[in-house]
Scaffold this active site. Structure first.
Site, PDB file in Angstrom:
ATOM      1  N   SER A   1     -25.328 -45.376  18.291  1.00 42.63           N
ATOM      2  CA  SER A   1     -23.890 -45.576  18.219  1.00 42.63           C
ATOM      3  C   SER A   1     -23.213 -45.184  19.529  1.00 42.63           C
ATOM      4  O   SER A   1     -23.555 -45.708  20.580  1.00 42.63           O
ATOM      5  CB  SER A   1     -23.319 -44.805  17.037  1.00 42.63           C
ATOM      6  OG  SER A   1     -22.012 -45.224  16.720  1.00 42.63           O
TER       7      SER A   1
ATOM      8  N   LYS B   1       2.103 -44.247   6.843  1.00 42.94           N
ATOM      9  CA  LYS B   1       1.872 -42.917   7.395  1.00 42.94           C
ATOM     10  C   LYS B   1       0.720 -42.191   6.696  1.00 42.94           C
ATOM     11  O   LYS B   1      -0.005 -41.417   7.319  1.00 42.94           O
ATOM     12  CB  LYS B   1       3.160 -42.074   7.288  1.00 42.94           C
ATOM     13  CG  LYS B   1       3.082 -40.739   8.004  1.00 42.94           C
ATOM     14  CD  LYS B   1       2.828 -40.943   9.493  1.00 42.94           C
ATOM     15  CE  LYS B   1       2.786 -39.617  10.239  1.00 42.94           C
ATOM     16  NZ  LYS B   1       2.502 -39.808  11.669  1.00 42.94           N
TER      17      LYS B   1
END
Length: 329
Positions: free
Chosen positions: A151, A203
């Site tokens: 990764s 949010k």
């Protein structure tokens, strides 16, 4: 009567007859408790160890790697999860500082990254990746892979001139993942309820107290797609491959080192010593290269641990304080 010069042995009878006061007896000394002795002794020992550590630290920090006086290779370890925060060899600030020192060191002719990391966060991996890419423009960079280079760690390694792996190393895992926990049902079973107040529709997207909405899932997938495109482009640039070829391999799967060699993700099979030899060759080093490391490992860390281990057995020392104490890194 003037007695200056008088024989001290000659005293008037009246003075000799008067009783003399008994000499004052010293006050009995208070005995120190065993706990106090433990605390005093440990405190003194700790102060001595700290002073000794400071002296050794100054010597080591001022001359780290000075034993290598000729043409040398700078070895930089990345052996933790890559993320910000200032802890471990996977922190971008740590790695970038190592790279800067290696580039500024006139003894260093090439840089060897020793990577054993499963990857990490996107931005932190990109920070280190860019640092390696820029360092490569000034000095050769070789990557030696231990167990894992996956990764974000592979994103970093892909920017080096060559990658050397063991046949059984785990390499690749070009992909992006986001995990969002949802404990809403668990909390409802135990009677816990959270009220979240926000300004901004998204949010609290990704909150573990509720499921993702369809809109939020689509937005996250869009961002992941952008990050995947960046990942593919960076690997293609570093490895000199086409984006189309890299995209075919960007399935998130991690290959064995021998497989990664056939796929063009790495350059050769070998161990750490082979990587050192290759870094020396690329750096134009004749003969045995010196090895420079700018890492600092406190040589007294073992003594600190021993000291704390002894202290933890003393009943007069607060165990909670010992647990909160941090040893120098």
């Amino acid at each position: 009567m003037d007695t200056y010069g008088q024989d001290p042995g000659t005293q008037p009878a009246s003075a000799a007859a008067q009783p003399q006061p008994a000499p004052a007896q010293p006050a009995p000394r208070k005995r120190m408790s065993a706990g106090a002795k433990w605390a005093l002794g440990l405190g003194a020992a700790f102060v001595l160890l700290v002073l000794g550590s400071c002296v050794i630290s100054a010597v080591m920090l001022g001359g780290s790697g000075d034993l290598a006086m000729g043409d040398s290779i700078a070895v930089i370890h990345i052996s933790d999860t890559i993320q910000g925060g200032g802890f471990g060899s996977g922190d971008p600030e740590y790695v970038l500082d190592q790279l800067d020192q290696a580039l500024a060191d006139t003894r260093v002719k090439s840089i060897l990254l020793r990577i054993d990391s499963p990857g990490g966060t996107v931005a932190a991996s990109q920070e280190i990746m860019l640092g390696v890419r820029r360092a490569r423009e000034m000095k050769p960079v070789v990557t030696s892979v231990g167990d894992v280079c996956a990764s974000g760690a592979y994103m970093v390694a892909s920017q080096s001139d060559e990658i050397i792996v063991s046949p059984g190393s785990t390499v690749g895992s070009i992909g992006v993942i986001i995990s969002v926990a949802n404990i809403e049902e668990l909390l409802s079973k135990v009677g816990v309820e959270f009220t979240t107040l926000t300004q901004g529709e998204f949010k609290d997207a990704g909150s573990m107290y509720r499921s993702l909405t369809a809109t939020e899932t689509a937005m996250l997938n869009e961002q992941m797609s952008l990050i995947q495109d960046q990942f593919v482009a960076d690997v293609a640039t570093g490895r000199g491959m086409s984006e189309a070829d890299v995209r075919e391999l960007a399935t998130g799967w991690a290959w064995l080192g021998s497989e990664a060699l056939d796929l063009g993700l790495v350059d050769s099979i070998g161990n750490y010593n082979d990587a050192v030899d290759r870094a020396a060759e690329l750096g134009g080093i004749q003969g045995e290269p010196g090895i420079v490391s700018y890492e600092y490992v406190d040589p007294l860390a073992g003594f600190y641990r021993s000291l704390l281990g002894v202290a933890s057995g003393a009943g007069d020392i607060d165990a909670g304080t010992l647990e909160r104490m941090q040893l120098p890194r």
